[in-house]
Scaffold this motif. Structure first.
Motif, short mmCIF file in Angstrom:
data_model
loop_
_atom_site.label_atom_id
_atom_site.label_comp_id
_atom_site.label_asym_id
_atom_site.label_seq_id
_atom_site.Cartn_x
_atom_site.Cartn_y
_atom_site.Cartn_z
N GLN A 172 0.83 -1.21 0.00
CA GLN A 172 0.00 0.00 0.00
C GLN A 172 0.86 1.26 0.00
N CYS A 173 1.88 1.29 0.83
CA CYS A 173 2.76 2.46 0.89
C CYS A 173 3.48 2.66 -0.44
N THR A 174 3.95 1.57 -1.02
CA THR A 174 4.68 1.65 -2.29
C THR A 174 3.78 2.17 -3.40
N ILE A 175 2.60 1.60 -3.53
CA ILE A 175 1.67 2.03 -4.58
C ILE A 175 1.30 3.50 -4.40
N ILE A 225 4.36 5.76 -5.26
CA ILE A 225 4.63 5.78 -6.70
C ILE A 225 3.58 6.63 -7.41
N TRP A 226 2.32 6.53 -6.97
CA TRP A 226 1.26 7.36 -7.54
C TRP A 226 1.53 8.84 -7.27
N MET A 227 1.94 9.16 -6.06
CA MET A 227 2.26 10.55 -5.73
C MET A 227 3.43 11.06 -6.58
N GLU A 228 4.43 10.23 -6.79
CA GLU A 228 5.56 10.61 -7.63
C GLU A 228 5.11 10.82 -9.07
N ARG A 229 4.25 9.97 -9.55
CA ARG A 229 3.72 10.11 -10.90
C ARG A 229 3.00 11.44 -11.04
N ASN A 230 2.15 11.77 -10.06
CA ASN A 230 1.41 13.03 -10.11
C ASN A 230 2.34 14.24 -10.06
N ALA A 231 3.37 14.17 -9.22
CA ALA A 231 4.33 15.27 -9.15
C ALA A 231 5.04 15.48 -10.48
N ILE A 271 12.75 7.92 -3.28
CA ILE A 271 11.44 7.25 -3.22
C ILE A 271 11.49 6.09 -2.24
N PHE A 272 12.57 5.30 -2.27
CA PHE A 272 12.72 4.20 -1.31
C PHE A 272 12.78 4.72 0.12
#
Length: 98
Positions: free
Chosen positions: A41-44, A47-53, A66-67
């Motif tokens: 859950q944290c990873t997904i 990654i979604w937040m990074e995609r949006n940024a 990110i890690f």
């Protein structure tokens, strides 16, 4: 590059959704099912937040950053659940592999 180590100390080689789901479904003597779900859950989410940024602001983070955020978010979530009986030992499991 930082490589997550969550399956008995060896590097995870998850490269697609199917492998993530298989990792989550496979029973493990060293990693609880709850911890696997929380990490996924944290990873997904991150990654979604990074995609949006990247799409909306053009800002990017390195894989190592990110890690680090996945690690910090997982630790925070485990600390928030620390007093729950079902979550006893999860923080220790996380520290064992991080």
């Amino acid at each position: 590059m930082v490589t997550p180590r969550l399956n008995g100390g060896s590097a995870m080689g998850l490269v697609n959704w199917s492998q993530l789901l298989q990792w989550m479904r496979t029973p493990s003597k060293t990693i609880s099912r709850i911890l696997k779900r929380l990490v996924a859950q944290c990873t997904i989410y991150l990654i979604w937040m990074e995609r949006n940024a990247r799409v909306h602001t053009g800002l990017t983070l390195s894989a190592a950053e990110i890690f680090k955020r996945i690690d910090r978010t997982t630790r925070d979530s485990l600390l928030a659940r620390y007093s729950r009986r079902r979550c006893n030992g999860l923080l220790l499991q996380w520290f064992t592999y991080s």
